[in-house]
Design a protein around this motif. Structure first.
Motif, PDB file in Angstrom:
ATOM      1  N   TYR A 133      -3.388   1.969   5.496  1.00 51.98           N
ATOM      2  CA  TYR A 133      -4.128   2.495   4.359  1.00 51.98           C
ATOM      3  C   TYR A 133      -3.298   3.351   3.413  1.00 51.98           C
ATOM      4  O   TYR A 133      -3.789   3.752   2.362  1.00 51.98           O
ATOM      5  CB  TYR A 133      -5.341   3.286   4.851  1.00 51.98           C
ATOM      6  N   SER A 134      -2.069   3.659   3.756  1.00 60.75           N
ATOM      7  CA  SER A 134      -1.209   4.386   2.831  1.00 60.75           C
ATOM      8  C   SER A 134      -1.126   3.639   1.505  1.00 60.75           C
ATOM      9  O   SER A 134      -1.034   2.406   1.478  1.00 60.75           O
ATOM     10  CB  SER A 134       0.199   4.515   3.422  1.00 60.75           C
ATOM     11  N   PRO A 135      -1.187   4.345   0.382  1.00 59.52           N
ATOM     12  CA  PRO A 135      -1.107   3.656  -0.916  1.00 59.52           C
ATOM     13  C   PRO A 135       0.127   2.766  -1.049  1.00 59.52           C
ATOM     14  O   PRO A 135       0.048   1.685  -1.644  1.00 59.52           O
ATOM     15  CB  PRO A 135      -1.077   4.812  -1.923  1.00 59.52           C
ATOM     16  N   PHE A 136       1.259   3.201  -0.499  1.00 57.56           N
ATOM     17  CA  PHE A 136       2.476   2.391  -0.580  1.00 57.56           C
ATOM     18  C   PHE A 136       2.346   1.134   0.270  1.00 57.56           C
ATOM     19  O   PHE A 136       2.778   0.047  -0.133  1.00 57.56           O
ATOM     20  CB  PHE A 136       3.696   3.209  -0.139  1.00 57.56           C
ATOM     21  N   HIS A 137       1.745   1.274   1.426  1.00 56.07           N
ATOM     22  CA  HIS A 137       1.638   0.122   2.322  1.00 56.07           C
ATOM     23  C   HIS A 137       0.622  -0.887   1.793  1.00 56.07           C
ATOM     24  O   HIS A 137       0.813  -2.101   1.943  1.00 56.07           O
ATOM     25  CB  HIS A 137       1.270   0.602   3.725  1.00 56.07           C
ATOM     26  N   ARG A 138      -0.453  -0.385   1.168  1.00 53.27           N
ATOM     27  CA  ARG A 138      -1.404  -1.311   0.552  1.00 53.27           C
ATOM     28  C   ARG A 138      -0.772  -2.031  -0.643  1.00 53.27           C
ATOM     29  O   ARG A 138      -0.995  -3.229  -0.852  1.00 53.27           O
ATOM     30  CB  ARG A 138      -2.661  -0.549   0.115  1.00 53.27           C
ATOM     31  N   LYS A 139       0.040  -1.313  -1.411  1.00 59.75           N
ATOM     32  CA  LYS A 139       0.694  -1.941  -2.564  1.00 59.75           C
ATOM     33  C   LYS A 139       1.679  -3.011  -2.102  1.00 59.75           C
ATOM     34  O   LYS A 139       1.764  -4.091  -2.710  1.00 59.75           O
ATOM     35  CB  LYS A 139       1.424  -0.883  -3.391  1.00 59.75           C
ATOM     36  N   ILE A 140       2.407  -2.742  -1.023  1.00 62.76           N
ATOM     37  CA  ILE A 140       3.333  -3.750  -0.498  1.00 62.76           C
ATOM     38  C   ILE A 140       2.553  -4.989  -0.059  1.00 62.76           C
ATOM     39  O   ILE A 140       2.972  -6.127  -0.329  1.00 62.76           O
ATOM     40  CB  ILE A 140       4.156  -3.158   0.664  1.00 62.76           C
ATOM     41  N   LYS A 141       1.423  -4.784   0.609  1.00 67.10           N
ATOM     42  CA  LYS A 141       0.594  -5.920   1.013  1.00 67.10           C
ATOM     43  C   LYS A 141       0.181  -6.743  -0.204  1.00 67.10           C
ATOM     44  O   LYS A 141       0.228  -7.980  -0.180  1.00 67.10           O
ATOM     45  CB  LYS A 141      -0.650  -5.407   1.748  1.00 67.10           C
ATOM     46  N   VAL A 357      11.158  -1.189 -10.695  1.00 66.68           N
ATOM     47  CA  VAL A 357      10.767  -0.022  -9.924  1.00 66.68           C
ATOM     48  C   VAL A 357       9.265   0.173 -10.090  1.00 66.68           C
ATOM     49  O   VAL A 357       8.769   0.282 -11.216  1.00 66.68           O
ATOM     50  CB  VAL A 357      11.525   1.241 -10.365  1.00 66.68           C
ATOM     51  N   ILE A 358       8.549   0.214  -8.980  1.00 65.29           N
ATOM     52  CA  ILE A 358       7.090   0.314  -8.996  1.00 65.29           C
ATOM     53  C   ILE A 358       6.682   1.704  -8.523  1.00 65.29           C
ATOM     54  O   ILE A 358       7.027   2.125  -7.408  1.00 65.29           O
ATOM     55  CB  ILE A 358       6.461  -0.760  -8.090  1.00 65.29           C
ATOM     56  N   HIS A 359       5.973   2.439  -9.375  1.00 60.21           N
ATOM     57  CA  HIS A 359       5.433   3.748  -9.015  1.00 60.21           C
ATOM     58  C   HIS A 359       3.995   3.557  -8.545  1.00 60.21           C
ATOM     59  O   HIS A 359       3.219   2.831  -9.173  1.00 60.21           O
ATOM     60  CB  HIS A 359       5.495   4.700 -10.204  1.00 60.21           C
ATOM     61  N   VAL A 360       3.658   4.206  -7.458  1.00 61.79           N
ATOM     62  CA  VAL A 360       2.360   3.997  -6.818  1.00 61.79           C
ATOM     63  C   VAL A 360       1.495   5.239  -6.991  1.00 61.79           C
ATOM     64  O   VAL A 360       1.961   6.363  -6.788  1.00 61.79           O
ATOM     65  CB  VAL A 360       2.548   3.680  -5.316  1.00 61.79           C
ATOM     66  N   VAL A 361       0.237   5.023  -7.368  1.00 62.20           N
ATOM     67  CA  VAL A 361      -0.714   6.130  -7.452  1.00 62.20           C
ATOM     68  C   VAL A 361      -1.009   6.613  -6.037  1.00 62.20           C
ATOM     69  O   VAL A 361      -1.448   5.837  -5.184  1.00 62.20           O
ATOM     70  CB  VAL A 361      -2.013   5.691  -8.144  1.00 62.20           C
ATOM     71  N   GLY A 369      -1.966   9.837   2.903  1.00 63.71           N
ATOM     72  CA  GLY A 369      -3.164   9.529   2.126  1.00 63.71           C
ATOM     73  C   GLY A 369      -3.982   8.399   2.708  1.00 63.71           C
ATOM     74  O   GLY A 369      -4.999   7.997   2.130  1.00 63.71           O
ATOM     75  N   GLY A 370      -3.582   7.899   3.876  1.00 67.14           N
ATOM     76  CA  GLY A 370      -4.299   6.779   4.480  1.00 67.14           C
ATOM     77  C   GLY A 370      -5.591   7.173   5.163  1.00 67.14           C
ATOM     78  O   GLY A 370      -6.571   6.422   5.139  1.00 67.14           O
ATOM     79  N   ASP A 371      -5.637   8.355   5.770  1.00 69.85           N
ATOM     80  CA  ASP A 371      -6.809   8.748   6.562  1.00 69.85           C
ATOM     81  C   ASP A 371      -8.114   8.734   5.767  1.00 69.85           C
ATOM     82  O   ASP A 371      -9.108   8.165   6.233  1.00 69.85           O
ATOM     83  CB  ASP A 371      -6.588  10.132   7.175  1.00 69.85           C
ATOM     84  N   PRO A 372      -8.175   9.345   4.567  1.00 70.22           N
ATOM     85  CA  PRO A 372      -9.463   9.362   3.849  1.00 70.22           C
ATOM     86  C   PRO A 372      -9.966   7.969   3.480  1.00 70.22           C
ATOM     87  O   PRO A 372     -11.175   7.719   3.513  1.00 70.22           O
ATOM     88  CB  PRO A 372      -9.148  10.184   2.595  1.00 70.22           C
ATOM     89  N   ILE A 373      -9.050   7.062   3.122  1.00 70.30           N
ATOM     90  CA  ILE A 373      -9.459   5.702   2.743  1.00 70.30           C
ATOM     91  C   ILE A 373      -9.958   4.948   3.970  1.00 70.30           C
ATOM     92  O   ILE A 373     -10.961   4.209   3.903  1.00 70.30           O
ATOM     93  CB  ILE A 373      -8.295   4.939   2.083  1.00 70.30           C
TER      94      ILE A 373
END
Length: 431
Positions: A133-141, A357-361, A369-373
């Motif tokens: 659920y980390s924003p970076f890990h979701r973006k990579i997916k 270069v991709i910047h992630v929100v 930031g994964g726990d709340p999502i």
């Protein structure tokens, strides 16, 4: 109103599940039972959350009574790793849904028990793999699903646990394989699940090397050979590099971590529990360093390493494909990193073209930031705007544990380990 029974009143249970259930998710969810073997934990939990003062409490031997009296429909399992299997099996036997902390269980034999029990139950198991659920890990997916790098050929993942966090595993029950499965299961299942999810492939075979390089009686930073020492009372702690790295002689330093704080490390938290045992004890029977290779059924290869005594915490990731490459580097807990760290980004390198270069929100909260999502998906239902599966079940839990056990078995046996043979199935288990 969904009714929850909390099995295991750990620090994680109270902060990750009980607190949000009592607050932001209370309109549709209710805690109806608390279960733990330690009366002190129950008392501490109710003191922390007075809203639970009238919630009935039970010991592990009272599981049947708990279900009959409270009519809970969902279990949350956040007890010590080796006890997960009993609560999961009991829950499924009563056709309850089960939400469990990772690792789902600690060994492949228990994996098979859970898979069989779920197949014969109306209940389902959810494993809380929050790294997904980390924003970076979701973006990579999302980048992988878009086909940005084509067919995935290999993954390089190098994980570093700093001397504060890494040593903590060797101060607690995690340091014994019978309780944790070893760190290739307790910790690395996070990482193996993440790669499995990104790849959408099933692991086939594992070969690994590993060792106990830093901790245990042979650790070269051990100030004195001897067992049964505790940081709180140790006569040589001011000669211990691991202790003094994060403390002062007056012991006024206060280091924070996602997983525990100095307050949590006090000897008075729970009955008979000392989370400050010496990291150089001879009872330690797990490894602190691994390097492993995993091959997958659709051709991808994983090169993985982890070190539990690093100068800083974080990871380096590269995913290679037939059309390009993705890279990212994360420095976790920057307050503990003794040098400036760059902002995390994702770098995309097309096979023929210019780097992007991709910047992630980013979002606040534990585990990047994964726990709340994750909690929103659990207690509100999956986000309808998300176009891909992210919640993990028994199969994801099974494969992550199978890789973790294959890693330490390969270290011991000095041989490759076949995943399907471990799971004792003729065909690949359903994903």
């Amino acid at each position: 109103m969904k009714k929850y029974a909390i099995c295991g009143l750990s620090n994680r249970a109270m902060k990750m599940f009980i607190k949000p259930l009592l607050n932001e998710f209370s309109s549709t969810n209710e805690i109806v039972a608390l279960l733990d073997f330690d009366d002190y934990r129950i008392t501490a939990c109710k003191k922390e959350y007075p809203q639970l003062i009238n919630v009935p409490t039970y010991g592990p031997e009272q599981f049947q009574q708990m279900i009959e009296e409270t009519r809970a429909d969902t279990l949350i399992v956040a007890s010590r790793d080796d006890t997960h299997v009993d609560y999961i099996l009991n829950g499924l036997a009563h056709d309850l849904d089960v939400i469990t902390e990772k690792p789902m269980v600690t060994n492949v034999e228990d994996v098979k028990k859970v898979l069989k029990a779920e197949a014969n139950s109306k209940g389902k198991v959810t494993v809380t793999f929050n790294y997904r659920y980390s924003p970076f890990h979701r973006k990579i997916k999302e980048l992988l699903l878009e086909g940005k790098i084509g067919r995935i050929t290999s993954v390089d993942l190098n994980w570093y646990i700093d001397t504060y966090h890494g040593a903590s595993y060797f101060k607690r029950w995690n340091r014994m394989r019978k309780y944790s499965g070893g760190l290739s299961i307790h910790k690395s299942t996070h990482h193996f699940d993440l790669v499995n999810w990104w790849l959408d492939q099933s692991p086939v075979e594992v070969f690994a090397f590993g060792a106990l390089n830093y901790y245990g009686p042979e650790g070269e930073h051990n100030p004195e050979i001897g067992d049964n020492r505790y940081c709180g009372t140790c006569h040589v702690k001011h000669k211990c590099d691991y202790f003094m790295r994060w403390s002062t002689r007056s012991e006024t330093a206060n280091v924070e971590d996602d997983h525990y704080t100095m307050k949590d490390m006090s000897a008075s938290n729970y009955t008979g529990y000392r989370p400050d045992a010496c990291i150089f004890d001879s009872e330690i029977d797990i490894e602190d360093t691994y390097a492993a290779t995993v091959n997958y059924d659709k051709g991808a290869l994983l090169s993985y390493s982890i070190n539990f005594s690093s100068p800083y915490e974080g990871y380096r990731l590269a995913i290679n494909g037939t059309k390009g490459r993705i890279e990212t580097t994360e420095f976790h807990a920057p307050s503990r990193v003794p040098f400036p760290v760059p902002e995390q980004t994702i770098e995309y390198y097309p096979l023929f073209g210019s780097k992007e270069v991709i910047h992630v929100v980013q979002t606040p909260g534990g585990h990047g930031g994964g726990d709340p999502i994750l909690l929103e998906d659990i207690f509100l239902g999956p986000d309808p705007r998300r176009s891909y599966e992210i919640m993990a079940g028994t199969v994801a839990g099974a494969y992550s544990i199978a890789i973790g056990e294959a890693v330490w078995r390969s270290v011991k046996e000095k041989a490759p380990i076949n995943i399907q043979s471990m799971l004792n199935v003729e065909n690949k288990i359903n994903s």
